[in-house]
Every structure is written in structure tokens, then in C-alpha cells.
Design a protein around this motif. Structure first.
Motif, PDB file in Angstrom:
ATOM      1  N   LEU A  43       0.044  -6.080  10.405  1.00 28.41           N
ATOM      2  CA  LEU A  43      -0.552  -7.412  10.473  1.00 28.41           C
ATOM      3  C   LEU A  43      -0.585  -8.078   9.098  1.00 28.41           C
ATOM      4  O   LEU A  43      -0.338  -9.283   8.969  1.00 28.41           O
ATOM      5  N   PHE A  44      -0.886  -7.303   8.061  1.00 28.60           N
ATOM      6  CA  PHE A  44      -0.907  -7.847   6.701  1.00 28.60           C
ATOM      7  C   PHE A  44       0.489  -8.293   6.284  1.00 28.60           C
ATOM      8  O   PHE A  44       0.688  -9.389   5.757  1.00 28.60           O
ATOM      9  N   TRP A  45       1.479  -7.444   6.523  1.00 26.80           N
ATOM     10  CA  TRP A  45       2.865  -7.767   6.153  1.00 26.80           C
ATOM     11  C   TRP A  45       3.384  -8.960   6.952  1.00 26.80           C
ATOM     12  O   TRP A  45       4.021  -9.858   6.402  1.00 26.80           O
ATOM     13  N   ARG A 154       7.401  -0.767  10.647  1.00 30.24           N
ATOM     14  CA  ARG A 154       7.458   0.123   9.480  1.00 30.24           C
ATOM     15  C   ARG A 154       8.865   0.157   8.904  1.00 30.24           C
ATOM     16  O   ARG A 154       9.042   0.143   7.677  1.00 30.24           O
ATOM     17  N   ARG A 155       9.866   0.216   9.744  1.00 30.30           N
ATOM     18  CA  ARG A 155      11.243   0.272   9.248  1.00 30.30           C
ATOM     19  C   ARG A 155      11.640  -1.057   8.599  1.00 30.30           C
ATOM     20  O   ARG A 155      12.403  -1.073   7.618  1.00 30.30           O
ATOM     21  N   LEU A 156      11.130  -2.155   9.101  1.00 32.48           N
ATOM     22  CA  LEU A 156      11.409  -3.444   8.468  1.00 32.48           C
ATOM     23  C   LEU A 156      10.731  -3.539   7.099  1.00 32.48           C
ATOM     24  O   LEU A 156      11.197  -4.269   6.220  1.00 32.48           O
ATOM     25  N   ARG A 157       9.624  -2.811   6.923  1.00 32.80           N
ATOM     26  CA  ARG A 157       8.847  -2.885   5.681  1.00 32.80           C
ATOM     27  C   ARG A 157       9.341  -1.960   4.580  1.00 32.80           C
ATOM     28  O   ARG A 157       8.897  -2.072   3.444  1.00 32.80           O
ATOM     29  N   VAL A 158      10.219  -1.017   4.887  1.00 32.29           N
ATOM     30  CA  VAL A 158      10.587   0.012   3.906  1.00 32.29           C
ATOM     31  C   VAL A 158      11.226  -0.593   2.663  1.00 32.29           C
ATOM     32  O   VAL A 158      10.923  -0.205   1.533  1.00 32.29           O
ATOM     33  N   HIS A 251      -3.330  -4.387  -1.729  1.00 34.96           N
ATOM     34  CA  HIS A 251      -3.019  -3.386  -0.707  1.00 34.96           C
ATOM     35  C   HIS A 251      -1.677  -2.704  -0.911  1.00 34.96           C
ATOM     36  O   HIS A 251      -1.281  -1.885  -0.062  1.00 34.96           O
ATOM     37  N   TYR A 252      -0.970  -2.976  -1.996  1.00 36.37           N
ATOM     38  CA  TYR A 252       0.290  -2.289  -2.290  1.00 36.37           C
ATOM     39  C   TYR A 252       0.010  -1.153  -3.258  1.00 36.37           C
ATOM     40  O   TYR A 252      -0.507  -1.367  -4.355  1.00 36.37           O
ATOM     41  N   ASN A 253       0.367   0.063  -2.839  1.00 33.28           N
ATOM     42  CA  ASN A 253      -0.024   1.265  -3.565  1.00 33.28           C
ATOM     43  C   ASN A 253       1.095   1.878  -4.390  1.00 33.28           C
ATOM     44  O   ASN A 253       2.264   1.871  -4.001  1.00 33.28           O
ATOM     45  N   ALA A 316       7.249  19.172   2.493  1.00 32.17           N
ATOM     46  CA  ALA A 316       7.616  17.789   2.178  1.00 32.17           C
ATOM     47  C   ALA A 316       7.170  17.543   0.744  1.00 32.17           C
ATOM     48  O   ALA A 316       6.209  18.154   0.267  1.00 32.17           O
ATOM     49  N   THR A 317       7.863  16.650   0.063  1.00 33.76           N
ATOM     50  CA  THR A 317       7.589  16.492  -1.361  1.00 33.76           C
ATOM     51  C   THR A 317       7.528  15.037  -1.800  1.00 33.76           C
ATOM     52  O   THR A 317       7.872  14.705  -2.923  1.00 33.76           O
ATOM     53  N   GLY A 318       7.076  14.161  -0.933  1.00 34.02           N
ATOM     54  CA  GLY A 318       6.939  12.759  -1.293  1.00 34.02           C
ATOM     55  C   GLY A 318       7.149  11.877  -0.073  1.00 34.02           C
ATOM     56  O   GLY A 318       7.444  12.360   1.029  1.00 34.02           O
ATOM     57  N   TYR A 319       7.036  10.583  -0.316  1.00 33.50           N
ATOM     58  CA  TYR A 319       7.050   9.656   0.810  1.00 33.50           C
ATOM     59  C   TYR A 319       7.120   8.221   0.306  1.00 33.50           C
ATOM     60  O   TYR A 319       6.978   7.948  -0.887  1.00 33.50           O
ATOM     61  N   SER A 320       7.322   7.332   1.263  1.00 35.88           N
ATOM     62  CA  SER A 320       7.312   5.907   0.963  1.00 35.88           C
ATOM     63  C   SER A 320       5.896   5.458   0.642  1.00 35.88           C
ATOM     64  O   SER A 320       4.933   5.922   1.261  1.00 35.88           O
ATOM     65  N   VAL A 321       5.772   4.563  -0.336  1.00 38.03           N
ATOM     66  CA  VAL A 321       4.504   3.921  -0.613  1.00 38.03           C
ATOM     67  C   VAL A 321       4.694   2.412  -0.547  1.00 38.03           C
ATOM     68  O   VAL A 321       5.774   1.890  -0.827  1.00 38.03           O
ATOM     69  N   GLY A 322       3.634   1.733  -0.178  1.00 39.05           N
ATOM     70  CA  GLY A 322       3.672   0.281  -0.034  1.00 39.05           C
ATOM     71  C   GLY A 322       2.326  -0.170   0.479  1.00 39.05           C
ATOM     72  O   GLY A 322       1.298   0.246  -0.039  1.00 39.05           O
ATOM     73  N   ILE A 323       2.306  -1.001   1.517  1.00 34.97           N
ATOM     74  CA  ILE A 323       1.038  -1.451   2.078  1.00 34.97           C
ATOM     75  C   ILE A 323       0.321  -0.270   2.723  1.00 34.97           C
ATOM     76  O   ILE A 323       0.898   0.435   3.550  1.00 34.97           O
ATOM     77  N   SER A 324      -0.937  -0.089   2.346  1.00 28.59           N
ATOM     78  CA  SER A 324      -1.737   0.958   2.976  1.00 28.59           C
ATOM     79  C   SER A 324      -3.189   0.523   3.066  1.00 28.59           C
ATOM     80  O   SER A 324      -3.749   0.042   2.088  1.00 28.59           O
ATOM     81  N   PHE A 325      -3.755   0.687   4.238  1.00 30.03           N
ATOM     82  CA  PHE A 325      -5.181   0.532   4.463  1.00 30.03           C
ATOM     83  C   PHE A 325      -5.766   1.922   4.727  1.00 30.03           C
ATOM     84  O   PHE A 325      -5.023   2.875   4.976  1.00 30.03           O
TER      85      PHE A 325
END
Length: 392
Positions: A43-45, A154-158, A251-253, A316-325
Motif C-alpha cells: 500500500l505504501f509503495w 513484491r516482485r514489482l518492488r524488487v 520506511h526504506y531500510n 540463508a545468508t541475506g535478503y532484499s531490503v527496502g520498504i518494511s513495516f
């Protein structure tokens, strides 16, 4: 003074409208008539809507055609929805012993002529509890066809836009300054929670948001844990402190991970540090267009396995970061694990970490940073000290 509708948007209105257009095109391509958006990150994006009210029943209906988005929420979120988003059609459900917002949502879908339609529903989100999903399924029955959205938004936001990257760079600058303060304060005799408070005070005074999840400030025997724990502990003259925390701006981490040692450093732990830094460097060099996330994991696994740490490495050793609540700073999928076929693209922002908690010796080591995939070599968005931090 009353703010105008949409006056508090995080991005230019045109950017939000373009994102909505991309979502509608994706829905049409997949044969969906509409989508039920429950994720607050989505919703934020998509619209700019900024609230913590997603912990209750809250949903936006986005049709594959150009009809306006309809938001169903509670009364406390009405003004925020008007002023922080592009949404104009806002419906309210009211708290009551017999309230069933799923019935209100069905009425909106009926009004939009979606009876019998194929409707994507966002399932992988903390904004849709099992109880609320059950209420939707029980209320809708076979009235329409609900289908898993497959992480569509989520895939559009990556891949991030330039405006999003500017926010993430700002978060990185705040994060670097906070790590400097954490390291400067760390000394024996303090509670590890006092170091944690320095992090919080630093980022909030520097313009960051409240972090979406509790940070890791684990000392002593708890430094081998992969998650934070309750109850503060006082740092000793011979000790270890592993820190991992998010820093959000709008909200971007971004995230960082580091280890602070106190007293004499065992040779075994110094070797753990050397292996972690070398492995992190190899993983970072691979963050280029065309590399799969699975290949990045392989570099992590090979580095730790060759050094004899196979038993203590993660899956696992990492991940995508971006908008997070709340409650997490991990914007996943994607995650970095074995065989992940997701390909790095310019504009992706990733957190890499090499965490090694040896349960046999009780020694811990962790290093990690956030990076941006570019057209060539990656851009580091958070920095780490050049050398191992040792407080004597």
C-alpha cells in the motif's frame, strides 16, 4: 490547518500512478480481474498510504481496469489514508461484537461487479492474519475465485526507482553514523542494552523512523544466537558483542552487522573474523547483473565450509531490503539461499551477512552490509570498519 488530500505523499504522484499502472498491467496479463492488497508495504509503495493500522483488517481493492482503488479500513486511519495516499474512495468498517469486515469487503467487490471473477489475494504479509483470511474464505465461499497473488507486488518492488534509492542512501548514511556511535560507546561495565539505546538515540535524532523490528545486541554466551533476546546483560572485561540492526528512512531500510570484542582476542576468533571478511568480500564482488542469488549463497557456503565452519553456517545468508513495516526489516522474497534462481538486476538492494556462531566454543563472529546492484560493480550503502573492533 487541514492538510489537503494526498498532500503527504512520499513520492511524486506521477510515480505512484505509474506503479499502479504497472500493477494493473500485470493483473491483466495474468487474467485477474482484481487484487486484494493487504500488505502495508504494498500500500505504501502503490499509493503512499502510511499507517500502522494494518494490524487490523485493512484491504485495498485494485481492479485490472482503470477504476479507482477502493480502501476498506477503520475510522482511526481515515485521515491518514486521505492525506498520505492517492486513494480517494475510502470505506470504513466499524468495531462491534459482530463486526465482519470481510462482509464489507464482499459488498465492495459486488459493487464493482466482481462476482464470479478471478481475484488475486496478497497472502504473504503480516497484514493478513489467518483469522482474517478464514473470514474472507468463509464469507466469499464460491462467490468469486480467490487465488494466491504469487508475490506480485513484491516482485514489482524488487528493483528500486531513483527516488527510492535516494531514500535508501539516506538510510545508509544514518546507519554509518550510528555504528560509529555504537563502537565509540562500547566498553566493559555497561549493559548491552545501553549500547542498544545509543543506536536508537542516534538514528532517531538523525531523522530515521522507528525500526520495524528489535535489533540484535547480543553479548557473552548469547552472541552466538541469530535473534535478539530479552533481559540486558552487563559487559565484562573479556567479552563479545554481536550487533545487527536495521535503519529505516521513510520506511526504506538498510542493515548492518558487526562484532565488538573486549579484552584479549583468541586466535580462533580472529580467524573467524578473517574468514568472515574474506567471504563477505567474495560475495559482494558477485553482486552484478546476471549473477543468481544462489551463486552468491554458494560463495558464502564455500568460504565457511573450506575454513571448517560448515556446522555453524546458516541456510540463508541475506535478503532484499527496502520498504518494511513491523514486525520485520526483511523485505522478502527474495532471500539468498542455495539454488535461488533470482538474477541480480541494477536497482536491487540487498543485505549480505556472514554470521558464524560456534555453539561448541561459544565464540561468535558476524559481519554484514547493505549494497546496491548497479550496471557494473556494486555500490556499498553501509560501511564497516577496516579492522576488527577490539576494546581493551
Amino acid at each position: 490547518m487541514v492538510a489537503a488530500p494526498g498532500s503527504q505523499l512520499p513520492f511524486a504522484r506521477t510515480e505512484h500512478l505509474d506503479r499502479q499502472k504497472r500493477l494493473r498491467a500485470a493483473l491483466a496479463e495474468r487474467g485477474f480481474d482484481a487484487m486484494l492488497v493487504f500488505s502495508q508495504e504494498s500500500l505504501f509503495w502503490l499509493t503512499g498510504y502510511d499507517t500502522g493500522g494494518f494490524v487490523f483488517f485493512q484491504c485495498a481493492v485494485v481492479t485490472a481496469d482503470e477504476r479507482p482503488i477502493v480502501l476498506l479500513t477503520r475510522r482511526p486511519d481515515l485521515l491518514q489514508a486521505r492525506q498520505t495516499s492517492t486513494i480517494e474512495d475510502i470505506r470504513i468498517w466499524w468495531d462491534a461484537d459482530d463486526a465482519n469486515p470481510a462482509a464489507d469487503l464482499k459488498a465492495i467487490l459486488a459493487e464493482l461487479g466482481l462476482a464470479g471473477g478471478r481475484i488475486a489475494i496478497e497472502l504473504n504479509t503480516h497484514g493478513l492474519t489467518g483469522w482474517n483470511l478464514w473470514r474472507c474464505q468463509a464469507t466469499f465461499g464460491d462467490w468469486c475465485q480467490l487465488e494466491d497473488d504469487g508475490h506480485l507486488i513484491r516482485r514489482l518492488r524488487v528493483v528500486k526507482s531513483p527516488a527510492e534509492i535516494a531514500y535508501i542512501r539516506k538510510a545508509g548514511e544514518i546507519c554509518d553514523r550510528s555504528l560509529d556511535q555504537v563502537i565509540e560507546l562500547a566498553r566493559p561495565g555497561l549493559l548491552d542494552s545501553e549500547i542498544k539505546s545509543a543506536y536508537l538515540g542516534s538514528i532517531l535524532a538523525d531523522g530515521a523512523d522507528m525500526p520495524p523490528n528489535a535489533p540484535i545486541f547480543n553479548s557473552g554466551e548469547r552472541a552466538v544466537y541469530g535473534r535478539g533476546v530479552t533481559a540486558p546483560r552487563r559487559l565484562e572485561a573479556q567479552d563479545q558483542l554481536l550487533v545487527e540492526y536495521p535503519v529505516p528512512y521513510r520506511h526504506y531500510n538498510v542493515k548492518t552487522e558487526w562484532t565488538i570484542l573486549f579484552g584479549a582476542v583468541p586466535d580462533r576468533q580472529r580467524r573467524m573474523y578473517d574468514v568472515a571478511r574474506e567471504t563477505l568480500a567474495r560475495m559482494t564482488e558477485l553482486a552484478r547483473p546476471g549473477t543468481t542469488l544462489g551463486a552468491i549463497f554458494d560463495a558464502y557456503a564455500d568460504g565457511l565450509d573450506a575454513a571448517g565452519y560448515r556446522a555453524s553456517r546458516y541456510g540463508a545468508t541475506g535478503y532484499s531490503v527496502g520498504i518494511s513495516f513491523a514486525p520485520t526489516s526483511m523485505d522478502v522474497p527474495p532471500m539468498i539461499y542455495a539454488g535461488n534462481a533470482t538474477v541480480c538486476e541494477p536497482g536491487m538492494t540487498l543485505f549480505y551477512h556472514v554470521m558464524n556462531g560456534d555453539g561448541d566454543t561459544g565464540l561468535a563472529m558476524g559481519v554484514g552490509h547493505t549494497l546496491l546492484v548497479t550496471d557494473c560493480s556494486p555500490e556499498l550503502l553501509t560501511g564497516l570498519p577496516d579492522e576488527l573492533t577490539v576494546v581493551s
